[in-house]
Design a protein around this motif. Structure first.
Motif, PDB file in Angstrom:
ATOM      1  N   LEU A  76       0.833  -1.209   0.000  1.00 25.46           N
ATOM      2  CA  LEU A  76       0.000   0.000   0.000  1.00 25.46           C
ATOM      3  C   LEU A  76       0.870   1.262   0.000  1.00 25.46           C
ATOM      4  N   ILE A  77       1.902   1.265   0.817  1.00 29.43           N
ATOM      5  CA  ILE A  77       2.806   2.426   0.908  1.00 29.43           C
ATOM      6  C   ILE A  77       3.553   2.653  -0.400  1.00 29.43           C
ATOM      7  N   THR A  78       3.920   1.574  -1.087  1.00 28.41           N
ATOM      8  CA  THR A  78       4.705   1.685  -2.334  1.00 28.41           C
ATOM      9  C   THR A  78       3.834   1.784  -3.582  1.00 28.41           C
ATOM     10  N   GLY A  79       2.534   1.973  -3.406  1.00 28.63           N
ATOM     11  CA  GLY A  79       1.646   2.059  -4.569  1.00 28.63           C
ATOM     12  C   GLY A  79       1.531   0.724  -5.301  1.00 28.63           C
ATOM     13  N   TYR A  80       1.592  -0.357  -4.552  1.00 28.24           N
ATOM     14  CA  TYR A  80       1.458  -1.724  -5.067  1.00 28.24           C
ATOM     15  C   TYR A  80       2.572  -2.102  -6.044  1.00 28.24           C
ATOM     16  N   ALA A  81       3.764  -1.521  -5.814  1.00 30.17           N
ATOM     17  CA  ALA A  81       4.931  -1.861  -6.637  1.00 30.17           C
ATOM     18  C   ALA A  81       5.346  -3.315  -6.454  1.00 30.17           C
ATOM     19  N   LEU A  82       5.118  -3.881  -5.266  1.00 30.39           N
ATOM     20  CA  LEU A  82       5.502  -5.281  -5.026  1.00 30.39           C
ATOM     21  C   LEU A  82       4.771  -6.230  -5.977  1.00 30.39           C
ATOM     22  N   ASN A  83       3.551  -5.889  -6.333  1.00 31.35           N
ATOM     23  CA  ASN A  83       2.797  -6.739  -7.263  1.00 31.35           C
ATOM     24  C   ASN A  83       3.477  -6.801  -8.620  1.00 31.35           C
ATOM     25  N   ARG A  84       3.957  -5.660  -9.089  1.00 31.10           N
ATOM     26  CA  ARG A  84       4.659  -5.628 -10.379  1.00 31.10           C
ATOM     27  C   ARG A  84       6.006  -6.340 -10.301  1.00 31.10           C
ATOM     28  N   TRP A  85       6.685  -6.202  -9.174  1.00 32.15           N
ATOM     29  CA  TRP A  85       8.012  -6.799  -9.023  1.00 32.15           C
ATOM     30  C   TRP A  85       7.963  -8.296  -8.756  1.00 32.15           C
ATOM     31  N   PHE A  86       6.987  -8.740  -7.948  1.00 28.36           N
ATOM     32  CA  PHE A  86       6.991 -10.124  -7.471  1.00 28.36           C
ATOM     33  C   PHE A  86       5.742 -10.921  -7.825  1.00 28.36           C
ATOM     34  N   GLY A  87       4.817 -10.336  -8.586  1.00 29.40           N
ATOM     35  CA  GLY A  87       3.635 -11.085  -9.006  1.00 29.40           C
ATOM     36  C   GLY A  87       4.005 -12.151 -10.028  1.00 29.40           C
ATOM     37  N   LEU A  88       3.142 -13.127 -10.187  1.00 34.37           N
ATOM     38  CA  LEU A  88       3.387 -14.210 -11.134  1.00 34.37           C
ATOM     39  C   LEU A  88       2.960 -13.760 -12.533  1.00 34.37           C
ATOM     40  N   LEU A  89       3.914 -13.710 -13.437  1.00 32.00           N
ATOM     41  CA  LEU A  89       3.643 -13.367 -14.829  1.00 32.00           C
ATOM     42  C   LEU A  89       3.887 -14.621 -15.665  1.00 32.00           C
ATOM     43  N   PRO A  90       2.818 -15.220 -16.203  1.00 35.58           N
ATOM     44  CA  PRO A  90       2.959 -16.480 -16.932  1.00 35.58           C
ATOM     45  C   PRO A  90       3.963 -16.416 -18.080  1.00 35.58           C
ATOM     46  N   ARG A  91       4.696 -17.503 -18.213  1.00 37.86           N
ATOM     47  CA  ARG A  91       5.658 -17.742 -19.294  1.00 37.86           C
ATOM     48  C   ARG A  91       6.738 -16.665 -19.385  1.00 37.86           C
ATOM     49  N   SER A  92       7.023 -16.014 -18.285  1.00 40.21           N
ATOM     50  CA  SER A  92       8.070 -14.998 -18.228  1.00 40.21           C
ATOM     51  C   SER A  92       9.053 -15.412 -17.137  1.00 40.21           C
ATOM     52  N   PHE A  93      10.338 -15.463 -17.479  1.00 38.36           N
ATOM     53  CA  PHE A  93      11.323 -15.852 -16.476  1.00 38.36           C
ATOM     54  C   PHE A  93      11.340 -14.880 -15.310  1.00 38.36           C
ATOM     55  N   SER A  94      11.085 -13.606 -15.574  1.00 45.72           N
ATOM     56  CA  SER A  94      11.036 -12.632 -14.475  1.00 45.72           C
ATOM     57  C   SER A  94       9.805 -12.854 -13.598  1.00 45.72           C
ATOM     58  N   GLY A  95       8.812 -13.577 -14.088  1.00 47.33           N
ATOM     59  CA  GLY A  95       7.606 -13.857 -13.313  1.00 47.33           C
ATOM     60  C   GLY A  95       7.651 -15.150 -12.538  1.00 47.33           C
ATOM     61  N   LEU A  96       8.742 -15.911 -12.676  1.00 42.59           N
ATOM     62  CA  LEU A  96       8.855 -17.193 -11.967  1.00 42.59           C
ATOM     63  C   LEU A  96       8.848 -17.029 -10.451  1.00 42.59           C
ATOM     64  N   ASP A  97       9.456 -15.953  -9.941  1.00 43.36           N
ATOM     65  CA  ASP A  97       9.463 -15.753  -8.493  1.00 43.36           C
ATOM     66  C   ASP A  97       8.047 -15.554  -7.954  1.00 43.36           C
ATOM     67  N   GLY A  98       7.125 -15.202  -8.832  1.00 38.01           N
ATOM     68  CA  GLY A  98       5.729 -15.047  -8.437  1.00 38.01           C
ATOM     69  C   GLY A  98       5.106 -16.339  -7.959  1.00 38.01           C
ATOM     70  N   ILE A  99       5.655 -17.478  -8.371  1.00 42.17           N
ATOM     71  CA  ILE A  99       5.138 -18.757  -7.882  1.00 42.17           C
ATOM     72  C   ILE A  99       5.216 -18.772  -6.359  1.00 42.17           C
ATOM     73  N   LEU A 100       6.320 -18.300  -5.819  1.00 45.25           N
ATOM     74  CA  LEU A 100       6.508 -18.270  -4.370  1.00 45.25           C
ATOM     75  C   LEU A 100       5.804 -17.085  -3.708  1.00 45.25           C
ATOM     76  N   PHE A 101       5.842 -15.916  -4.350  1.00 41.58           N
ATOM     77  CA  PHE A 101       5.361 -14.696  -3.702  1.00 41.58           C
ATOM     78  C   PHE A 101       3.887 -14.383  -3.950  1.00 41.58           C
ATOM     79  N   MET A 102       3.282 -14.972  -4.972  1.00 42.50           N
ATOM     80  CA  MET A 102       1.891 -14.677  -5.304  1.00 42.50           C
ATOM     81  C   MET A 102       0.949 -14.768  -4.096  1.00 42.50           C
ATOM     82  N   PRO A 103       1.048 -15.795  -3.235  1.00 39.35           N
ATOM     83  CA  PRO A 103       0.102 -15.869  -2.109  1.00 39.35           C
ATOM     84  C   PRO A 103       0.231 -14.731  -1.096  1.00 39.35           C
ATOM     85  N   LEU A 104       1.352 -14.038  -1.101  1.00 37.45           N
ATOM     86  CA  LEU A 104       1.564 -12.964  -0.135  1.00 37.45           C
ATOM     87  C   LEU A 104       1.086 -11.608  -0.638  1.00 37.45           C
TER      88      LEU A 104
END
Length: 184
Positions: free
Chosen positions: A25-53
């Protein structure tokens, strides 16, 4: 083991989700862009772990909090020997399913884990055919049975893929861990 000792991890998870929500909330939901799961994107792989948070709003985190607390508590108290391993399988398998087959959007939220616990508790009751898991399965079906509608596409902005693959992963986890669970 006392019930409070068993509940440490679902309560901790809920606390972490809300701490992440405050930072998000403080960062304007930047964490979602950085750590959300983006399908078929190597940069989105960390989202597998972080998506539930990660969640898209306070209302989104609040909507997931009650089923997370209820189903997480049921996992921790009635399937305590396999709850953490099953949860890890749900996050991993469910997340991989979304990563491979999800629509091209950032997927966030704990609902994949919630649906995984739902699938686990239902499947465990049916697979083990013991009184307590069967009773838990019936209770979960009665209270949360309408969640099955969430497995279908149609609601904009909702990752039905996370729901579907979370449920599949939960059923797989129940099947995989059934021999580990002690029988009476």
């Amino acid at each position: 083991m006392t019930i409070l000792k068993r509940l440490w991890w679902p309560l901790t998870l809920l606390g972490v989700i809300w701490m992440v929500q405050v930072v998000n909330l403080i960062t304007g939901y930047a964490l979602n862009r950085w750590f959300g799961l983006l399908p078929r994107s190597f940069s989105g792989l960390d989202g597998i772990l972080f998506m539930p948070l990660l969640h898209g709003s306070v209302a989104h985190a609040a909507a997931n909090s009650v089923p997370l607390a209820v189903l997480g508590s049921l996992m921790a108290t009635t399937a305590h020997r396999v709850a953490l391993a099953s949860s890890a399988m749900i996050v991993g398998i469910g997340g991989l399913g979304v990563w491979f087959f999800g629509n091209t959007a950032i997927h966030i939220g704990a609902s994949g884990l919630i649906f995984g616990w739902f699938g686990f508790l239902l499947a465990r009751g049916l697979l083990e055919k013991r009184p307590i898991p069967l009773l838990i399965a019936v209770g979960v079906a009665v209270v949360y049975g309408t969640m099955l509608w969430g497995l279908l596409p149609g609601q904009p902005g909702v990752s039905w893929e996370a729901h579907l693959f979370g449920t599949i992963a939960g059923v797989a986890a129940a099947h995989q861990t059934r021999s580990v669970t002690p029988r009476r």
